[in-house]
Design an enzyme around this catalytic site. Structure first.
Site, mmCIF file in Angstrom:
data_model
loop_
_atom_site.group_PDB
_atom_site.id
_atom_site.type_symbol
_atom_site.label_atom_id
_atom_site.label_comp_id
_atom_site.label_asym_id
_atom_site.label_seq_id
_atom_site.Cartn_x
_atom_site.Cartn_y
_atom_site.Cartn_z
ATOM 1 N N ASN A 8 0.875 -1.174 0.000
ATOM 2 C CA ASN A 8 0.000 0.000 0.000
ATOM 3 C C ASN A 8 0.912 1.223 0.000
ATOM 4 O O ASN A 8 1.408 1.636 1.044
ATOM 5 C CB ASN A 8 -0.914 -0.012 1.221
ATOM 6 C CG ASN A 8 -1.915 1.131 1.227
ATOM 7 O OD1 ASN A 8 -1.885 1.997 0.356
ATOM 8 N ND2 ASN A 8 -2.793 1.151 2.208
ATOM 9 N N LYS A 15 3.640 0.958 2.848
ATOM 10 C CA LYS A 15 3.248 -0.028 3.852
ATOM 11 C C LYS A 15 3.239 -1.401 3.190
ATOM 12 O O LYS A 15 2.776 -1.543 2.060
ATOM 13 C CB LYS A 15 1.856 0.319 4.395
ATOM 14 C CG LYS A 15 1.366 -0.577 5.516
ATOM 15 C CD LYS A 15 -0.019 -0.119 5.969
ATOM 16 C CE LYS A 15 -0.562 -1.024 7.069
ATOM 17 N NZ LYS A 15 -1.944 -0.629 7.452
ATOM 18 N N ARG A 89 -2.189 -2.143 -3.755
ATOM 19 C CA ARG A 89 -3.499 -1.536 -3.528
ATOM 20 C C ARG A 89 -3.578 -0.233 -4.318
ATOM 21 O O ARG A 89 -2.732 0.648 -4.170
ATOM 22 C CB ARG A 89 -3.706 -1.238 -2.046
ATOM 23 C CG ARG A 89 -5.055 -0.590 -1.774
ATOM 24 C CD ARG A 89 -5.062 0.216 -0.496
ATOM 25 N NE ARG A 89 -6.328 0.912 -0.315
ATOM 26 C CZ ARG A 89 -6.491 1.966 0.475
ATOM 27 N NH1 ARG A 89 -5.470 2.454 1.152
ATOM 28 N NH2 ARG A 89 -7.675 2.542 0.592
ATOM 29 N N ASP A 146 -9.531 -0.469 -5.185
ATOM 30 C CA ASP A 146 -10.576 -0.181 -4.196
ATOM 31 C C ASP A 146 -11.938 0.028 -4.839
ATOM 32 O O ASP A 146 -12.970 -0.140 -4.193
ATOM 33 C CB ASP A 146 -10.219 1.093 -3.416
ATOM 34 C CG ASP A 146 -9.353 0.805 -2.211
ATOM 35 O OD1 ASP A 146 -8.861 -0.325 -2.085
ATOM 36 O OD2 ASP A 146 -9.156 1.717 -1.391
ATOM 37 N N GLY A 210 -9.986 7.536 6.845
ATOM 38 C CA GLY A 210 -10.987 7.674 5.792
ATOM 39 C C GLY A 210 -12.231 6.910 6.208
ATOM 40 O O GLY A 210 -12.130 5.861 6.847
ATOM 41 N N MET A 332 -11.061 3.113 13.643
ATOM 42 C CA MET A 332 -12.069 3.558 14.608
ATOM 43 C C MET A 332 -13.208 2.558 14.723
ATOM 44 O O MET A 332 -13.742 2.333 15.810
ATOM 45 C CB MET A 332 -12.600 4.935 14.209
ATOM 46 C CG MET A 332 -11.668 6.076 14.525
ATOM 47 S SD MET A 332 -12.443 7.677 14.177
ATOM 48 C CE MET A 332 -11.834 8.006 12.531
#
Length: 400
Positions: A8, A15, A89, A146, A210, A332
């Site tokens: 990513n 990453k 990604r 995505d 996001g 989150m």
């Protein structure tokens, strides 16, 4: 045994996660941050150990070299030949890509062409692809988009109510994002509920820095909150989410620091959301600390955040004509029980009820009460595993 790297890459970060396939075993993971600066940070985690180094990594090619050298240096692999695939990604695939693809020159060019749809993501991803193809030219590289999962949306859902020439000439439409995550957690939800996915109506809430909400009907995306770009939807960590578009020319006329539309969009992407409203942080942990301290700006930012998420979930109850489960995932979504509680409590009319003993930090699974008509699930997303699986699948088409 073959090894696959899931990548990513952003504009200043890379990453990664290394898998042993087909066992799907994570061998190592890490991130290279602050690419382009003299104090770049490379972090590698493997066998319960963590190595972190500060060094000069000027570009993505050097970042990939560092990653591969670390894999050798720490004994994670013996030779580069063990790596048989790399998956990247890609946030925006536009209308070019309805599924994952093996990389060639044309694919890289198209990813770069689509940078306007994901300016924070696609350019860095393309740089990562070029770096791997330069250093490991003989292995299979795959792009996982995505947006692919959302290509099942119908035309009346993905078109904006503006003259159709803007779609036909410029491909202005809703594309969505986070599709790999939404697809994965929907499949996991079906397993958790013990029911076939093609019988379920699910609302999946990817709530990280996001934020996107998706309406999933029988395993397919029928609507999603992100739009032409990942700026659309609910309030996010640093992104505003949906606003009245007339605000853009108004701000250009009023604020001398905002010289053009690009300046305003940059502000909406990087200086808004939780961080912009609170003036404290885009991190929910810091916002919750502000709530405890009765900081009025933290309270305001939090209340807007909850309000916007509830509204999108409510919309998708209408789109689906009811739902079997609401799924929370991402940073989150998985780790902010107060946020989950306040969202669900505000949607009790739909028959959702959270069990407070299960809705605690670190819990995964069904957090709803026995009486809840709509199940509330917390599922850890695993986009990297989805990427690795697609690499394995597409490698077979290359070798056959």
């Amino acid at each position: 045994m073959s090894k696959t790297i899931a990548i990513n890459a952003g504009s200043s970060s890379l990453k990664w996660q290394l898998y042993q396939m087909p066992e799907e075993k994570v061998l190592a993971q890490g991130i290279i941050e602050r690419i382009g600066l003299t104090d770049s940070i490379s972090t590698v985690k493997y066998d319960g150990k963590k190595e972190e180094h500060i060094l000069d990594i000027p570009d993505h090619t050097e970042a990939v070299k560092r990653l591969l050298n670390d894999l050798i240096h720490f004994g994670i692999i013996d030779t580069y030949d063990e790596i048989t695939g790399v998956g990247h990604r890609i946030v925006a695939g536009g209308e070019y890509f309805k599924e994952s693809v093996v990389v060639d020159d044309k694919v890289v060019e198209q990813v770069e062409e689509l940078a306007a749809l994901a300016p924070l993501h696609n350019p860095g991803a393309a740089a990562g692809i070029r770096a791997f193809r330069k250093i490991l030219p003989d292995i299979t590289s795959v792009c996982v988009f995505d947006t692919s999962f959302h290509t099942t949306m119908q035309k009346h859902t993905y078109l904006y109510p503006i003259p159709q020439k803007y779609y036909t000439d410029y491909k202005v439409r809703k594309y969505g994002a986070h599709g790999t995550s939404h697809k994965y957690v929907a499949e996991e939800a079906a397993k958790m509920l013990g029911r076939p996915l093609d019988e379920l109506k699910l609302i999946t809430a990817h709530v990280g820095n996001g934020v996107s909400i998706t309406a999933n009907y029988h395993g397919q995306s029928v609507d999603t909150s992100m739009g032409f770009t990942p700026l659309a939807g609910p309030m996010m960590g640093t992104r505003s989410g949906d606003i009245d578009p007339a605000i853009i020319p108004y701000l250009i006329a009023q604020d001398p620091e905002l010289k053009d539309a690009a300046d305003v969009v940059n502000m909406l992407n990087k200086q808004s959301g939780l961080g912009g409203v609170s003036g404290i942080s885009s991190d929910m942990r810091d916002i919750e600390a502000g709530l405890q301290a009765n900081n009025p700006d933290a309270v305001l930012a939090y209340n807007i955040f909850i309000d916007r998420i509830k509204k999108f979930i409510g919309q998708y109850f209408a789109v689906l004509n009811g739902a079997d489960a609401l799924v929370f995932t991402a940073g989150m979504g998985e780790n902010a029980p107060l946020m989950r509680q306040d969202v669900v409590n505000g949607l009790s009319w739909f028959g959702m009820e959270i069990d407070p003993e299960k809705n605690v930090f670190g819990y995964r699974g069904d957090i709803s009460t026995a009486a809840s008509k709509v199940k509330v699930l917390v599922i850890s997303t695993d986009e990297e595993l989805c990427i690795a699986r697609d690499v394995e699948r597409l490698k077979k088409t290359v070798s056959s």
